[in-house]
Design a protein around this motif. Structure first.
Motif, short mmCIF file in Angstrom:
data_model
loop_
_atom_site.label_atom_id
_atom_site.label_comp_id
_atom_site.label_asym_id
_atom_site.label_seq_id
_atom_site.Cartn_x
_atom_site.Cartn_y
_atom_site.Cartn_z
N PHE A 1 0.84 -1.19 0.00
CA PHE A 1 0.00 0.00 0.00
C PHE A 1 0.88 1.24 0.00
O PHE A 1 1.80 1.36 0.80
CB PHE A 1 -0.91 -0.02 1.23
CG PHE A 1 -1.85 1.15 1.32
CD1 PHE A 1 -2.90 1.27 0.43
CD2 PHE A 1 -1.67 2.13 2.29
CE1 PHE A 1 -3.78 2.35 0.50
CE2 PHE A 1 -2.53 3.22 2.37
CZ PHE A 1 -3.60 3.33 1.48
N GLY A 2 0.56 2.20 -0.88
CA GLY A 2 1.35 3.41 -0.99
C GLY A 2 0.54 4.67 -0.83
O GLY A 2 0.87 5.69 -1.42
N GLY A 3 -0.51 4.62 -0.02
CA GLY A 3 -1.35 5.79 0.15
C GLY A 3 -2.65 5.66 -0.62
O GLY A 3 -2.86 4.70 -1.38
N ARG A 4 -3.53 6.61 -0.42
CA ARG A 4 -4.86 6.55 -1.02
C ARG A 4 -4.80 6.32 -2.53
O ARG A 4 -4.10 7.01 -3.25
CB ARG A 4 -5.60 7.85 -0.74
CG ARG A 4 -7.04 7.86 -1.24
CD ARG A 4 -7.72 9.15 -0.88
NE ARG A 4 -9.10 9.17 -1.35
CZ ARG A 4 -9.94 10.19 -1.19
NH1 ARG A 4 -9.50 11.27 -0.54
NH2 ARG A 4 -11.16 10.13 -1.66
N GLY A 5 -5.52 5.30 -2.97
CA GLY A 5 -5.59 5.00 -4.39
C GLY A 5 -4.44 4.18 -4.91
O GLY A 5 -4.41 3.83 -6.09
N ASN A 6 -3.47 3.85 -4.04
CA ASN A 6 -2.31 3.06 -4.45
C ASN A 6 -2.26 1.78 -3.61
O ASN A 6 -1.63 1.73 -2.56
CB ASN A 6 -1.02 3.86 -4.27
CG ASN A 6 -0.95 5.06 -5.19
OD1 ASN A 6 -0.80 4.92 -6.40
ND2 ASN A 6 -1.08 6.25 -4.63
N TYR A 7 -2.97 0.77 -4.08
CA TYR A 7 -3.12 -0.46 -3.31
C TYR A 7 -2.03 -1.47 -3.65
O TYR A 7 -1.40 -1.41 -4.72
CB TYR A 7 -4.51 -1.05 -3.56
CG TYR A 7 -5.61 -0.15 -3.07
CD1 TYR A 7 -6.04 -0.20 -1.75
CD2 TYR A 7 -6.21 0.78 -3.93
CE1 TYR A 7 -7.04 0.65 -1.29
CE2 TYR A 7 -7.22 1.63 -3.48
CZ TYR A 7 -7.62 1.56 -2.16
OH TYR A 7 -8.60 2.40 -1.70
N GLY A 8 -1.82 -2.40 -2.74
CA GLY A 8 -0.77 -3.40 -2.91
C GLY A 8 -1.31 -4.71 -3.46
O GLY A 8 -2.49 -4.84 -3.80
N ILE A 9 -0.42 -5.68 -3.53
CA ILE A 9 -0.76 -6.98 -4.10
C ILE A 9 -1.59 -7.80 -3.11
O ILE A 9 -1.66 -7.50 -1.91
CB ILE A 9 0.52 -7.76 -4.49
CG1 ILE A 9 1.37 -8.06 -3.23
CG2 ILE A 9 1.32 -7.00 -5.52
CD1 ILE A 9 2.51 -9.01 -3.49
N ALA A 10 -2.20 -8.86 -3.62
CA ALA A 10 -3.00 -9.75 -2.78
C ALA A 10 -2.13 -10.74 -2.02
O ALA A 10 -2.51 -11.20 -0.94
CB ALA A 10 -4.00 -10.51 -3.65
N ARG A 11 -0.95 -11.03 -2.56
CA ARG A 11 -0.09 -12.05 -1.96
C ARG A 11 0.81 -11.46 -0.86
O ARG A 11 2.01 -11.69 -0.82
CB ARG A 11 0.77 -12.72 -3.03
CG ARG A 11 0.01 -13.70 -3.91
CD ARG A 11 0.97 -14.51 -4.78
NE ARG A 11 0.31 -15.57 -5.50
CZ ARG A 11 -0.08 -15.50 -6.77
NH1 ARG A 11 0.13 -14.38 -7.45
NH2 ARG A 11 -0.67 -16.52 -7.36
N MET A 12 0.22 -10.70 0.03
CA MET A 12 0.94 -10.26 1.22
C MET A 12 -0.07 -9.99 2.32
O MET A 12 -1.24 -9.72 2.06
CB MET A 12 1.81 -9.03 0.96
CG MET A 12 1.06 -7.76 0.62
SD MET A 12 2.10 -6.27 0.69
CE MET A 12 3.41 -6.64 -0.45
N ASN A 13 0.40 -10.08 3.55
CA ASN A 13 -0.47 -9.92 4.71
C ASN A 13 -0.64 -8.45 5.06
O ASN A 13 -0.04 -7.93 6.00
CB ASN A 13 0.13 -10.69 5.90
CG ASN A 13 -0.67 -10.49 7.17
OD1 ASN A 13 -1.88 -10.22 7.12
ND2 ASN A 13 -0.02 -10.59 8.32
N GLY A 14 -1.44 -7.75 4.27
CA GLY A 14 -1.68 -6.34 4.54
C GLY A 14 -0.80 -5.43 3.71
O GLY A 14 0.26 -5.83 3.21
N GLY A 15 -1.21 -4.18 3.58
CA GLY A 15 -0.51 -3.24 2.72
C GLY A 15 0.87 -2.85 3.17
O GLY A 15 1.69 -2.41 2.36
N SER A 16 1.16 -2.97 4.48
CA SER A 16 2.49 -2.62 4.99
C SER A 16 3.34 -3.86 5.21
O SER A 16 4.32 -3.82 5.96
CB SER A 16 2.35 -1.83 6.30
OG SER A 16 1.70 -0.60 6.07
N SER A 17 2.97 -4.95 4.59
CA SER A 17 3.70 -6.20 4.73
C SER A 17 4.67 -6.36 3.57
O SER A 17 5.09 -5.38 2.96
CB SER A 17 2.70 -7.36 4.80
OG SER A 17 3.36 -8.58 5.02
#
Length: 512
Positions: free
Chosen positions: A158-174
Motif C-alpha cells: 500500500f502506498g497511500g490513497r488510491g495506491n493499493y498493494g498486491i493480494a499475496r501479502m499480509n496487509g498493505g504494509s507487509s
C-alpha cells in the motif's frame, strides 16, 4: 519492444535474448546471472519467471522444459490467444484500450501523472534520498523498465490513497516473502538462476497434477494485466488460476524520441478482493502461520538463525512447497530467504540470506531430529548471551552484586548483539554437522556439541574482553569488578545444563 521476439534481456556475457530465448537458455542451464537486475528485484523476477514458465507449460500441455525458443514462444502465446498482435507482450502499445506488458487497459477518464525513470516507478520508498538514490536511471533501457514493472506489479504494498498493494501479502504494509531451495554446487553459496528456475517450474508443474487430476481452479484468468479494469471493480479470487500473475497498479509506458517514460494513476480499490485471506493464497514461496492463517511479514530484523529456525522447525509455520526437498534431491542445496522489509509507507531494507545445506542432511531438513537439535543450539546460545549480560551488568554496577539493576544490563547490549551475529555464522554449519552424526557414537555426538560450545566460548570471551574496559568504573574498584564479572561469566555457564559439555571437555583436555 515485443518480449516474445525482441532481444531486450541481458544475459551472462552481455548476450541479449527475448523472453522465449531466455527460457530456452535457462532450460539448457546457460544463464548464470542477470547483470542489469538490481538486488532487491531478484525475488520478484525469479517468482515471475517461474509462474510464467509453469503457466505456459500447462497451457501447452507440456511436461518437460523445452530447450527451443520457438517452442517457448508458442507456449507463451497460448496464454494470450485473443491477442494475435502480441499486445500483452509489448512494452509500449499506443492503443491504451489494449493491454501492454504488465499494464492493464485504460478504462478512460483517468488522470495520469508522469514517471520519468524506472527506479521512480519501482517499489522502493526512501525518505531522505540517501543510501539508494532516487530517480537516477536517466539513461534507462527497456530492460530497466521491465524489471521495475515486475517488481512493482508483483511485490508492491500500500502506498497511500488510491495506491493499493498486491493480494499475496499480509496487509498493505507487509511484504511478499520468498523462501525456497536451490540446487547447489559443493561448498558454493552462489545461486545458479537457471537451475533454480528449472527446479521450481518442474516442481510446480508436478504439484499441479495429483494422481492424474488437476488440483485447484482450472481455466481461470492467469495474466491479470490482460483483463479490463473498470473503476472500482475487483476480481474474485475464486475465479482466478492458482498461479495467477497479478498487477496492483494502473501503469502505462510511452515512448518519445527514443526515450521511454511511464504514466501512472490511482484506483478506487485493490485489484483483487482478497484482504480477508491475509496473503494466504497458496504462494509456493510464502510461509503461512498455521494458527493465524496469514503469510509471513518481514518488518525489521533479518533472516537470522532464530527466524529461519522458527519458519522451518518450530511447527508453527507451514513450510512452502518450494522450500521442501523432494526425495530425489540428494545433493547440496541452498536455502534462499529474501524479502523487502516494509513498514507504514516505507521500506526498511532488502533482506537476503543464503544458507548452504549439505546433501547428506537435505532429506533430514524436515525431520524431528533437526528441529530438536536446532532448539538445543538456540538454548546453548542463550546460555552464553545470558552470561555476557550478567557479567557486564555486574561490571557496570562496580562489582557489587546487590547493586545490579535493570539499567546496568543496557551496557551489555552492544556486546550481546555482536555475539549474536557471531553465533549466527556458526549456527547452521554446526547444526548440519550434528544432524548428520545424530545416530553415530556418543563420542562423535559429544565432540560435535563440544566444538560448537567451544566456538561460542571464544566468540563470547572476545566480546567480554572488548567490553569490560569500555565500561565506566572507579579506578579503585576496577580490578575487583572485572574479576567478579569474569567469575560470574564462567559461573553462569558452568551452572547452565545446556553448556555443561564445554566444561567436561575442558576437564578431559586438562587430564590428557
Amino acid at each position: 519492444m515485443n518480449l516474445l521476439t525482441d532481444p531486450v534481456l541481458t544475459l551472462s556475457g552481455g548476450n541479449q535474448a527475448s523472453l522465449p530465448a531466455l527460457f530456452a537458455a535457462m532450460a539448457r542451464g546457460e544463464v548464470r546471472d542477470f547483470p542489469v537486475l538490481r538486488p532487491h528485484q531478484r525475488p520478484a523476477w525469479h517468482m515471475f519467471l517461474v509462474q510464467l514458465g509453469a503457466l505456459s507449460l500447462r497451457a501447452a500441455d507440456i511436461n518437460e522444459l523445452p530447450k527451443d525458443a520457438e517452442e517457448w514462444a508458442s507456449a507463451l502465446r497460448g496464454l494470450t490467444p485473443n491477442h494475435t498482435d502480441d499486445a500483452p507482450w509489448r512494452l509500449i502499445v499506443d492503443e491504451w484500450d489494449k493491454p501492454a506488458f504488465l499494464q492493464p487497459p485504460d478504462p478512460g477518464s483517468l488522470k495520469w501523472s508522469k514517471v520519468e525513470t524506472p527506479d521512480a516507478l519501482d517499489l522502493l520508498i526512501t525518505s531522505r534520498n540517501h543510501d539508494l538514490k532516487q530517480t537516477v536511471a536517466r539513461q534507462a533501457t527497456a530492460e530497466d523498465w521491465i524489471f521495475a514493472l515486475v517488481s512493482l506489479q508483483t511485490c508492491e504494498g500500500f502506498g497511500g490513497r488510491g495506491n493499493y498493494g498486491i493480494a499475496r501479502m499480509n496487509g498493505g504494509s507487509s511484504s511478499r516473502p520468498m523462501l525456497g531451495l536451490v540446487p547447489g554446487r559443493e561448498k558454493d553459496v552462489s545461486v545458479d538462476p537457471s537451475a533454480w528456475w528449472a527446479r521450481d517450474v518442474q516442481r510446480l508443474v508436478k504439484a499441479r497434477a495429483v494422481e492424474g487430476r488437476e488440483v485447484g481452479i482450472v481455466g481461470g484468468p492467469a495474466l491479470l494485466w490482460c483483463l479490463d479494469w473498470p473503476g472500482g471493480q475487483q476480481l474474485d479470487l475464486r475465479n482466478l488460476d492458482p498461479w495467477f500473475i497479478e498487477i496492483c497498479r494502473r501503469v502505462r509506458l510511452v515512448g518519445a524520441d527514443g526515450v521511454i517514460s511511464a504514466r501512472r494513476t490511482t484506483s478506487k480499490s485493490a485489484r483483487i478482493d482478497a484482504k480477508v485471506r491475509k496473503g494466504n493464497l497458496g504462494d509456493p514461496w510464502a510461509p503461512v502461520h498455521k494458527m493465524e492463517g496469514k503469510s509471513l511479514t518481514i518488518s525489521g530484523g533479518n533472516f537470522d538463525y532464530k527466524r529461519l529456525c522458527e519458519l522451518l522447525f518450530s511447527g508453527d509455520w507451514e513450510v512452502p512447497l518450494l522450500a521442501r526437498p523432494e526425495s530425489s534431491e540428494t545433493g547440496d542445496m541452498l536455502l534462499v530467504a529474501e524479502a523487502l522489509s516494509r513498514g507504514n509507507s516505507k521500506t526498511e531494507g532488502f533482506k537476503s540470506r543464503v544458507v548452504l545445506v549439505p546433501g547428506q542432511v537435505i532429506s533430514l531438513l524436515p525431520s524431528e531430529t533437526t528441529a530438536t537439535l536446532s532448539k538445543a543450539q538456540m538454548q546453548e546460545i542463550e546460555g552464553f548471551d545470558g552470561a555476557i549480560g550478567k557479567a557486564l551488568a555486574l561490571m557496570a554496577a562496580g562489582g557489587e552484586r546487590s547493586a545490579v539493576k535493570k539499567e546496568h544490563y543496557a551496557h551489555a547490549r552492544p556486546a550481546r548483539a555482536r555475539f549474536d551475529r557471531a553465533a549466527d555464522q556458526l549456527f547452521f554449519p554446526s547444526l548440519w554437522r550434528r544432524v548428520a552424526i545424530a545416530s553415530h557414537s556418543d563420542d562423535a555426538v559429544f565432540k560435535a556439541k563440544y566444538d560448537f560450545l567451544d566456538n561460542l566460548m571464544k566468540a563470547a570471551q572476545a566480546e567480554l574482553d572488548a567490553a569490560l574496559p569500555a565500561i565506566s568504573c572507579a579506578a579503585i574498584h576496577r580490578p575487583r569488578a572485572e574479576a567478579r564479572a569474569r567469575q560470574v561469566f564462567r559461573g553462569t555457564l558452568r551452572g547452565n545444563p545446556a553448556c555443561r559439555e564445554l566444561f567436561i571437555g575442558e576437564e578431559m583436555n586438562v587430564a590428557v
